[in-house]
Design an enzyme around this catalytic site. Structure first.
Site, PDB file in Angstrom:
ATOM      1  N   GLU A  72       0.833  -1.215   0.000  1.00  8.81           N
ATOM      2  CA  GLU A  72       0.000   0.000   0.000  1.00  8.81           C
ATOM      3  C   GLU A  72       0.859   1.253   0.000  1.00  8.81           C
ATOM      4  O   GLU A  72       0.550   2.248  -0.640  1.00  8.81           O
ATOM      5  CB  GLU A  72      -0.935  -0.001   1.217  1.00  8.81           C
ATOM      6  CG  GLU A  72      -1.968  -1.107   1.207  1.00  8.81           C
ATOM      7  CD  GLU A  72      -2.945  -1.001   0.055  1.00  8.81           C
ATOM      8  OE1 GLU A  72      -2.495  -1.080  -1.111  1.00  8.81           O
ATOM      9  OE2 GLU A  72      -4.151  -0.855   0.285  1.00  8.81           O
ATOM     10  N   THR A 129      -5.423   6.642  -5.995  1.00 14.49           N
ATOM     11  CA  THR A 129      -5.607   6.861  -4.556  1.00 14.49           C
ATOM     12  C   THR A 129      -4.736   8.011  -4.063  1.00 14.49           C
ATOM     13  O   THR A 129      -5.183   8.841  -3.254  1.00 14.49           O
ATOM     14  CB  THR A 129      -5.282   5.559  -3.785  1.00 14.49           C
ATOM     15  OG1 THR A 129      -6.198   4.557  -4.210  1.00 14.49           O
ATOM     16  CG2 THR A 129      -5.419   5.745  -2.292  1.00 14.49           C
TER      17      THR A 129
END
Ligand code: HSE
Length: 308
Positions: free
Chosen positions: A128, A180
């Site tokens: 991530e 994102t």
């Protein structure tokens, strides 16, 4: 055991009001991955999909997650990894989390469950970090634990597995890409106290609703006064879709992760399909390509398909 094949679920992070702390695993869509344990310290990654993701281990979410696991294991091991992605990158359905979480869950099976689930989340968060610049766990945790998870804290990690309510989930993915990192960049750094009070009331209400299986409480708590008003600007048709889905019987819903996918919860399949029809009508009328899913909450997370 030397080889394993797994199915890795898509995830919906945030669950509307729980930015970076709540997430749930879905039964559809899912990626498949194959891992082979080898006795030399290399990670070879091959993608069999057409998304053009980097295969060099240090640029690949599965690669960096596996690297963290290998460093902790401290042995002369490596992996051959084959990834077939069905969760489109940039969809808001936890595509990068599936790559990193799937890789470490599979590797852990090949290492006779050497690590705990919490360890696996810690390794997977490196993926991530690579994908979004931040170590958030609200996609990797439900991917690994299944159901709905609460990430009470990242440093130190504190993950609470809540439940997997018997609800239907309808998702529409308008075919635009929202990164994102960009969707985080536009957020305000400060929050007004009155908004914070509403938000933590909703998060507490949602968690209580999930634990008590109180469906109306879940519905009332699906409200986000902090993130959604800003991020929804990136998603054409968001306001209309949300309002019409609720009129069609959805309990509530909102942006899936950082978008552009939108998810709605429904009490039964008939409602979930009506909601899908609403989503279809809105995006067809707008001339925007889209994909829909009608699915349920995945209670188990990553699933082993075969091993040898
Ligand atoms: N909580 C993260 C965000 C999830 O909303 O930025 C990203 O998928």
């Amino acid at each position: 055991m030397k080889k394993i094949k797994i199915a890795v679920p898509a995830t919906v992070a945030n669950l509307v009001c729980g930015f970076d702390v709540l997430g749930m695993a879905l039964n559809d869509p899912y990626d498949t991955m194959e891992l082979e344990l080898i006795d030399e310290p290399v990670i070879n990654i091959k993608h069999t999909d057409d998304y053009g993701l980097p295969e060099a281990a240090e640029q690949n979410v599965a690669g960096v997650a596996l690297q963290a696991l290998i460093e902790d294991f401290g042995n002369n091991i490596g992996f051959n990894v084959t990834v077939h992605k069905n969760i489109k990158p940039g969809s808001g359905l936890g595509s990068s989390a599936a790559g990193s979480a799937g890789a470490v869950v599979a590797a852990n099976h090949l290492l006779n469950e050497h690590f705990s689930k919490e360890d696996l989340v810690r390794f997977a968060m490196n993926g991530e970090k690579l994908a979004t610049g931040v170590k958030h766990a609200d996609n990797v945790a439900p991917c690994i634990y299944g159901g709905i998870t609460l990430v009470r804290s990242v440093f130190p990690l504190d993950i609470i597995s809540l439940a997997a309510p018997d609800l239907f989930v309808t998702v529409v993915h308008p075919q635009i890409e929202v990164k994102t990192a960009d969707a985080r960049q536009i957020l305000r750094k400060e929050v007004q106290l009155k908004d914070a009070i509403k938000q933590w009331g909703n998060i507490a209400g949602l968690v209580a609703g999930i634990l008590k299986n109180d469906i109306p409480l879940i519905g009332r708590s699906l409200e986000d006064v902090i993130i959604e008003p800003i991020r929804s600007i990136l998603i054409p048709g968001f306001g209309v879709v949300k309002q019409m889905c609720k009129e069609a019987g959805a309990l509530g819903g909102g942006i899936s992760g950082s978008g552009p996918s939108i998810f709605m919860l429904g009490e039964n399949e008939a409602i979930a399909k009506q909601v899908e029809q609403v989503m279809t009508n809105v995006y067809s009328a707008m001339g925007i390509d889209f994909k829909t899913y009608v699915t349920t909450i995945n209670p188990q997370g990553v699933k082993i398909l075969s091993s040898e």
